[in-house]
Design an enzyme around this catalytic site. Structure first.
Site, short mmCIF file in Angstrom:
data_model
loop_
_atom_site.label_atom_id
_atom_site.label_comp_id
_atom_site.label_asym_id
_atom_site.label_seq_id
_atom_site.Cartn_x
_atom_site.Cartn_y
_atom_site.Cartn_z
N LYS A 42 0.82 -1.19 0.00
CA LYS A 42 0.00 0.00 0.00
C LYS A 42 0.87 1.25 0.00
O LYS A 42 0.38 2.36 -0.19
CB LYS A 42 -0.89 0.00 1.25
CG LYS A 42 -1.75 -1.21 1.38
CD LYS A 42 -2.33 -1.32 2.81
CE LYS A 42 -2.88 -2.70 3.01
NZ LYS A 42 -2.84 -3.10 4.42
N GLY A 43 2.16 1.05 0.27
CA GLY A 43 3.03 2.19 0.54
C GLY A 43 3.10 3.25 -0.54
O GLY A 43 3.24 4.43 -0.26
N ASP A 102 14.88 0.64 0.38
CA ASP A 102 15.59 0.39 1.64
C ASP A 102 16.68 -0.64 1.37
O ASP A 102 17.76 -0.29 0.91
CB ASP A 102 14.57 -0.05 2.70
CG ASP A 102 15.18 -0.28 4.07
OD1 ASP A 102 16.32 0.18 4.31
OD2 ASP A 102 14.53 -0.91 4.91
N LYS A 130 16.80 5.34 0.94
CA LYS A 130 17.65 5.44 2.13
C LYS A 130 19.11 5.42 1.74
O LYS A 130 19.52 4.65 0.87
CB LYS A 130 17.35 4.27 3.09
CG LYS A 130 16.07 4.48 3.85
CD LYS A 130 15.91 3.52 5.00
CE LYS A 130 14.54 3.71 5.61
NZ LYS A 130 14.22 2.67 6.61
N VAL A 152 11.00 5.87 8.71
CA VAL A 152 10.16 7.06 8.48
C VAL A 152 8.71 6.64 8.20
O VAL A 152 8.45 5.52 7.77
CB VAL A 152 10.70 7.92 7.31
CG1 VAL A 152 12.07 8.47 7.62
CG2 VAL A 152 10.73 7.12 6.01
N ASP A 158 4.02 3.47 6.41
CA ASP A 158 3.35 3.13 7.67
C ASP A 158 4.29 2.58 8.72
O ASP A 158 5.41 2.14 8.42
CB ASP A 158 2.28 2.06 7.41
CG ASP A 158 2.89 0.68 7.19
OD1 ASP A 158 3.74 0.56 6.28
OD2 ASP A 158 2.57 -0.25 7.94
N ARG A 164 -0.02 6.35 7.36
CA ARG A 164 0.10 6.52 5.90
C ARG A 164 -0.52 7.83 5.43
O ARG A 164 -0.14 8.39 4.41
CB ARG A 164 -0.61 5.38 5.16
CG ARG A 164 0.01 4.01 5.37
CD ARG A 164 -0.58 3.03 4.37
NE ARG A 164 -0.37 1.64 4.74
CZ ARG A 164 0.73 0.95 4.46
NH1 ARG A 164 1.73 1.53 3.83
NH2 ARG A 164 0.82 -0.31 4.83
P1 IMP Z 1 13.22 -3.01 0.76
O1 IMP Z 1 12.74 -4.25 0.07
O2 IMP Z 1 14.07 -3.32 1.95
O3 IMP Z 1 13.88 -2.01 -0.17
O4 IMP Z 1 12.00 -2.32 1.45
C1 IMP Z 1 11.00 -1.78 0.76
C2 IMP Z 1 9.74 -1.77 1.60
O5 IMP Z 1 9.99 -1.77 2.99
C3 IMP Z 1 9.01 -0.51 1.29
O6 IMP Z 1 8.09 -0.73 0.26
C4 IMP Z 1 8.33 -0.20 2.60
O7 IMP Z 1 7.07 -0.81 2.64
C5 IMP Z 1 9.17 -0.83 3.64
N1 IMP Z 1 10.02 0.16 4.32
C6 IMP Z 1 11.36 0.28 4.25
N2 IMP Z 1 11.81 1.28 5.00
C7 IMP Z 1 10.73 1.84 5.57
C8 IMP Z 1 10.54 2.96 6.45
O8 IMP Z 1 11.47 3.67 6.86
N3 IMP Z 1 9.26 3.22 6.82
C9 IMP Z 1 8.20 2.49 6.38
N4 IMP Z 1 8.32 1.45 5.56
C10 IMP Z 1 9.58 1.13 5.15
MG MG Z 2 5.58 -1.06 1.40
#
Ligand code: IMP
Ligand code: MG
Length: 183
Positions: A42-43, A102, A130, A152, A158, A164
């Protein structure tokens, strides 16, 4: 809800101006022909709805549900596709949108799947990236803002399903996270 925020990192006006610029970048870059936009739920929904309304060219929108977080403030390492169907992307130019880069695992896994399914071209856009080493080899084509390596919330992002709808991006008070307990 606003009382749970320790500090605002990026305010509403700054986000709005940057998202307008990103829309111009997307419009200038993409080849002619209808664009297929894939929004990760949903982000990315808040970011996508602002961005896409500023793009004045034909496009279609699909959404995908993937899970990589499972309620913690740390990524758990696996990316699950939660939908029963996958959009038809063969031969299409795709713009994949997520809220934040992230570890990079989510964007990497979804972009790989899109290519497997025959997408002609995959570009990626994130509101936030990030500032840290990625665990997966991925870079976003369009990045709204670089942020530090901290958790964040707001503007789609969220904590445990909440925050959100904040119009800005901010950092939670530590006691809010502590009070929530283990995921
Ligand atoms: P990744 O696969 O580690 O790059 O993470 C991506 C997903 O993790 C994003 O779509 C977010 O849903 C969640 N996420 C990563 N960092 C944060 C944050 O700081 N706040 C909220 N959600 C995060
Ligand atoms: Mg997400």
């Amino acid at each position: 809800m606003q009382g749970d925020i320790q500090r605002v990192l990026i305010d509403e006006g700054v986000i709005s101006r940057r998202v307008s610029r990103m829309a111009e970048e997307v419009q200038a870059d993409f080849p002619e022909g209808p664009l297929l936009v894939i929004v990760l739920l949903k982000g990315a929904m808040v970011f996508a709805s602002d961005l896409l309304r500023r793009i004045a060219r034909p496009l279609e929108i699909e959404c995908l549900n993937v899970a990589s977080y499972h309620g913690a403030t740390e990524s758990c390492g696996r990316v699950d596709f939660l939908d029963r169907t996958f959009p038809r992307v063969a031969g299409r130019s795709v713009l994949l949108l997520d809220d934040i880069l992230d570890t990079g695992r989510t964007l990497h896994a979804v972009a790989a799947r899109l290519r497997d399914e025959g997408a002609k071209e995959v570009r990626t856009g994130v509101l936030l990236a990030k500032d840290k080493a990625r665990e997966a080899d991925v870079r976003a084509t369009y990045v709204g803002f670089e942020v530090g390596d901290e958790f964040v919330v707001g503007y789609g992002l969220d904590f445990r399903g909440r925050y959100r709808n904040l119009p800005f991006v901010g950092v939670l008070k530590p006691e809010v996270v502590e009070r929530a307990g283990p995921p």
